[in-house]
Design an enzyme around this catalytic site. Structure first.
Site, PDB file in Angstrom:
ATOM      1  N   HIS A 186     -11.652  11.419  24.472  1.00  0.00           N
ATOM      2  CA  HIS A 186     -12.464  10.992  24.770  1.00  0.00           C
ATOM      3  C   HIS A 186     -12.112  11.621  26.866  1.00  0.00           C
ATOM      4  O   HIS A 186     -11.520  11.121  27.592  1.00  0.00           O
ATOM      5  CB  HIS A 186     -12.910  10.020  24.960  1.00  0.00           C
ATOM      6  CG  HIS A 186     -13.512   9.128  25.417  1.00  0.00           C
ATOM      7  ND1 HIS A 186     -15.225   8.327  24.996  1.00  0.00           N
ATOM      8  CD2 HIS A 186     -14.399   9.478  26.788  1.00  0.00           C
ATOM      9  CE1 HIS A 186     -15.951   8.364  25.556  1.00  0.00           C
ATOM     10  NE2 HIS A 186     -15.726   9.210  27.053  1.00  0.00           N
ATOM     11  N   HIS A 228     -14.400  13.234  30.464  1.00  0.00           N
ATOM     12  CA  HIS A 228     -15.193  14.159  30.496  1.00  0.00           C
ATOM     13  C   HIS A 228     -14.627  14.815  32.094  1.00  0.00           C
ATOM     14  O   HIS A 228     -14.212  14.830  33.066  1.00  0.00           O
ATOM     15  CB  HIS A 228     -16.491  12.941  31.565  1.00  0.00           C
ATOM     16  CG  HIS A 228     -17.215  11.675  30.756  1.00  0.00           C
ATOM     17  ND1 HIS A 228     -18.058  11.882  29.924  1.00  0.00           N
ATOM     18  CD2 HIS A 228     -16.323  10.445  30.017  1.00  0.00           C
ATOM     19  CE1 HIS A 228     -18.417  11.211  28.982  1.00  0.00           C
ATOM     20  NE2 HIS A 228     -17.048  10.554  29.664  1.00  0.00           N
ATOM     21  N   LYS A 241     -21.983  13.662  18.925  1.00  0.00           N
ATOM     22  CA  LYS A 241     -21.831  11.501  19.687  1.00  0.00           C
ATOM     23  C   LYS A 241     -22.395  11.319  20.295  1.00  0.00           C
ATOM     24  O   LYS A 241     -23.583  12.117  19.784  1.00  0.00           O
ATOM     25  CB  LYS A 241     -21.153  11.993  21.508  1.00  0.00           C
ATOM     26  CG  LYS A 241     -21.005  11.150  21.837  1.00  0.00           C
ATOM     27  CD  LYS A 241     -19.112  10.283  22.464  1.00  0.00           C
ATOM     28  CE  LYS A 241     -19.851   8.898  22.685  1.00  0.00           C
ATOM     29  NZ  LYS A 241     -18.721   9.179  24.092  1.00  0.00           N
ATOM     30  N   HIS A 294     -20.805   5.302  21.195  1.00  0.00           N
ATOM     31  CA  HIS A 294     -20.953   4.362  22.561  1.00  0.00           C
ATOM     32  C   HIS A 294     -21.823   3.609  21.924  1.00  0.00           C
ATOM     33  O   HIS A 294     -22.636   3.465  21.846  1.00  0.00           O
ATOM     34  CB  HIS A 294     -21.634   5.026  23.798  1.00  0.00           C
ATOM     35  CG  HIS A 294     -21.034   4.514  24.402  1.00  0.00           C
ATOM     36  ND1 HIS A 294     -20.738   4.813  25.838  1.00  0.00           N
ATOM     37  CD2 HIS A 294     -22.536   3.298  25.184  1.00  0.00           C
ATOM     38  CE1 HIS A 294     -21.149   3.626  26.644  1.00  0.00           C
ATOM     39  NE2 HIS A 294     -21.288   2.677  26.137  1.00  0.00           N
ATOM     40  N   HIS A 314     -13.913   4.199  23.777  1.00  0.00           N
ATOM     41  CA  HIS A 314     -13.784   3.216  24.382  1.00  0.00           C
ATOM     42  C   HIS A 314     -14.044   1.229  24.307  1.00  0.00           C
ATOM     43  O   HIS A 314     -14.653   1.084  24.925  1.00  0.00           O
ATOM     44  CB  HIS A 314     -14.036   3.520  25.669  1.00  0.00           C
ATOM     45  CG  HIS A 314     -15.925   3.434  25.552  1.00  0.00           C
ATOM     46  ND1 HIS A 314     -16.506   3.267  24.705  1.00  0.00           N
ATOM     47  CD2 HIS A 314     -16.771   5.235  26.299  1.00  0.00           C
ATOM     48  CE1 HIS A 314     -17.766   4.080  25.495  1.00  0.00           C
ATOM     49  NE2 HIS A 314     -17.976   4.635  26.303  1.00  0.00           N
ATOM     50  N   ASP A 359     -11.304   8.859  28.551  1.00  0.00           N
ATOM     51  CA  ASP A 359     -12.300   7.850  29.414  1.00  0.00           C
ATOM     52  C   ASP A 359     -12.496   8.095  30.892  1.00  0.00           C
ATOM     53  O   ASP A 359     -13.598   7.600  31.664  1.00  0.00           O
ATOM     54  CB  ASP A 359     -13.594   7.226  28.799  1.00  0.00           C
ATOM     55  CG  ASP A 359     -14.966   6.620  29.138  1.00  0.00           C
ATOM     56  OD1 ASP A 359     -15.589   7.700  29.525  1.00  0.00           O
ATOM     57  OD2 ASP A 359     -15.508   5.617  29.428  1.00  0.00           O
TER      58      ASP A 359
HETATM   59  N1  LIG Z   1     -17.398   5.467  30.850  1.00  0.00           N
HETATM   60  C1  LIG Z   1     -18.087   5.270  31.984  1.00  0.00           C
HETATM   61  O1  LIG Z   1     -18.379   4.324  32.588  1.00  0.00           O
HETATM   62  N2  LIG Z   1     -18.900   6.213  31.811  1.00  0.00           N
HETATM   63  C2  LIG Z   1     -19.317   7.541  30.922  1.00  0.00           C
HETATM   64  C3  LIG Z   1     -20.409   7.670  30.531  1.00  0.00           C
HETATM   65  C4  LIG Z   1     -19.208   6.941  29.261  1.00  0.00           C
HETATM   66  O2  LIG Z   1     -18.351   7.204  28.479  1.00  0.00           O
HETATM   67  O3  LIG Z   1     -19.798   5.859  28.548  1.00  0.00           O
HETATM   68  C5  LIG Z   1     -19.756   8.690  32.358  1.00  0.00           C
HETATM   69  O4  LIG Z   1     -20.469  10.383  31.760  1.00  0.00           O
HETATM   70  O5  LIG Z   1     -19.695   8.618  33.823  1.00  0.00           O
HETATM   71 ZN   LIG Z   2     -16.901   8.095  28.249  1.00  0.00          ZN
HETATM   72 ZN   LIG Z   3     -19.745   5.610  26.202  1.00  0.00          ZN
END
Ligand SMILES: NC(=O)N[C@@H](CC(=O)O)C(=O)O
Ligand SMILES: [Zn+2]
Ligand SMILES: [Zn+2]
Length: 344
Positions: A13, A15, A100, A137, A175, A248
């Protein structure tokens, strides 16, 4: 000096974002992760195989030319308009590995998310049939539900029903932050698993809110009380294959977090396995790190485990206070403070 050799880990996971910042996010993720499950919450989101293929190409163009070659595993973003045919096409590809579910409004870039989960059932049926994992999520979005209760409520309101309706659907609750989520996943079938972040193992809401408000600890789902943190540590280090690594890591420019209404997300990719090693060591469970970081993820996704390894050494260093993020800067989690493990 204490050293630890483990099979090369993966991140289930992350970003990476898009555009300018890819050169930084991809370089950090490439340091030692073999594969990364790439979150699709771009604007606009990654909705189908064509968009996932194009995004993967942009990531591949940003890969460092030397060293470990990171393999991006792409994810579709489910919307109210996703069709079962989108799932069939994605599942038949070697590009997309999951889809997702973001409840609309639950988190960063979730505006295009699903507004009515029951209406998604034909899509979930197709995912069950094609063996494509559903990543969730798991937070309700009702304004009247307390933010600290949103994960537990989501489990009771939606997840139990989804699991009953689609008993063979592979599902990863992403998460996780509560003892309720640990219990739900533990009691479900082998087709249900969870990712756990380093920051939810290392911190609880006191770190964010006591003695001053610290926006860099703000992420969603929000840090909970320490009893939940203890439940997450116990789950991650239990040796159960249902719990595996998902950072995450979610970068936001520093000025978007240090402001009157700051973004949710912690940046940990610059030192992810180092932070996890610390959490496992503190729990006295360093021997359980390898399976959590390198075995249970690929096992769940039906992929081979990585065949090479990395070496960590116990050696303190000071994390940078600031890192570049495209043309912006970012404050990484633990920035300016000591870290206790590093890559050999
Ligand atoms: N975890 C977070 O607080 N933010 C994530 C989005 C997510 O994974 O929910 C993001 O894309 O910034
Ligand atoms: Zn995330
Ligand atoms: Zn998330």
């Amino acid at each position: 000096m204490q050293t630890l050799e483990i099979t090369r880990p993966d991140d289930w996971h992350i970003h990476l974002r898009d555009g300018e910042v890819l050169r930084h996010t991809v370089a950090d993720a490439s340091r030692y992760f073999g594969r990364v499950i790439v979150m699709p919450n771009l604007t606009p989101p990654v909705r189908n195989l064509a968009e996932a293929t194009a995004y993967r190409q942009r990531i591949e163009q940003a890969l460092p030319s030397t060293g470990n070659r990171l393999q991006p595993l792409m994810v579709l973003y489910l919307t109210d308009n996703t069709q079962p045919g989108d799932i069939a096409a994605a599942a038949a590809s070697d590009v997309v590995y999951a889809a997702k579910l973001y409840p609309a409004g639950a988190t960063t870039n979730s505006d295009s998310g699903v507004t009515n989960i029951e209406k998604l059932y034909p899509v979930l049926e197709s995912m069950e049939k094609h063996g494509l994992p559903l990543l969730v999520h798991g937070e309700v979005t009702d304004a009247e539900i307390d933010i600290f209760d949103r994960e537990a409520q989501f489990i009771d309101r939606y997840l139990r029903q989804i699991c009953k309706q689609f008993p063979a659907l592979k599902l990863v609750l992403e998460h996780i932050t509560t003892a309720d989520a640990v219990q739900f996943v533990s009691e479900s079938g082998d087709n249900v698993a969870a990712t756990i972040t380093a920051h939810h193992l290392l911190y609880n809401r006191n770190h964010m809110l006591a003695g001053g408000i610290r926006p860099h600890y703000y992420c969603l789902p929000i840090l909970k009380r320490n009893t939940h943190q203890q439940a997450l540590i116990a789950a991650a280090s239990s040796g159960s294959p249902k719990f595996f690594l998902g950072t995450d890591s979610a970068p936001h420019a520093r000025n978007r977090k240090e402001t009157s209404c700051g973004c949710a997300g912690c940046y940990t990719a610059y030192a992810a396995i180092e932070l996890y090693a610390e959490a496992f060591e503190t729990a006295g469970k360093l021997d359980k790190l390898e399976a959590f970081a390198s075995f249970y993820g690929p096992d769940f996704y039906g992929l081979p485990r990585n065949s090479d390894s990395i070496i960590l050494q116990k050696k303190s260093w000071i994390a940078p206070e600031q890192l570049p993020l495209g043309t912006d800067t970012i404050y990484p989690l633990r920035g300016g403070e000591q870290l206790h493990w590093q890559l050999a």
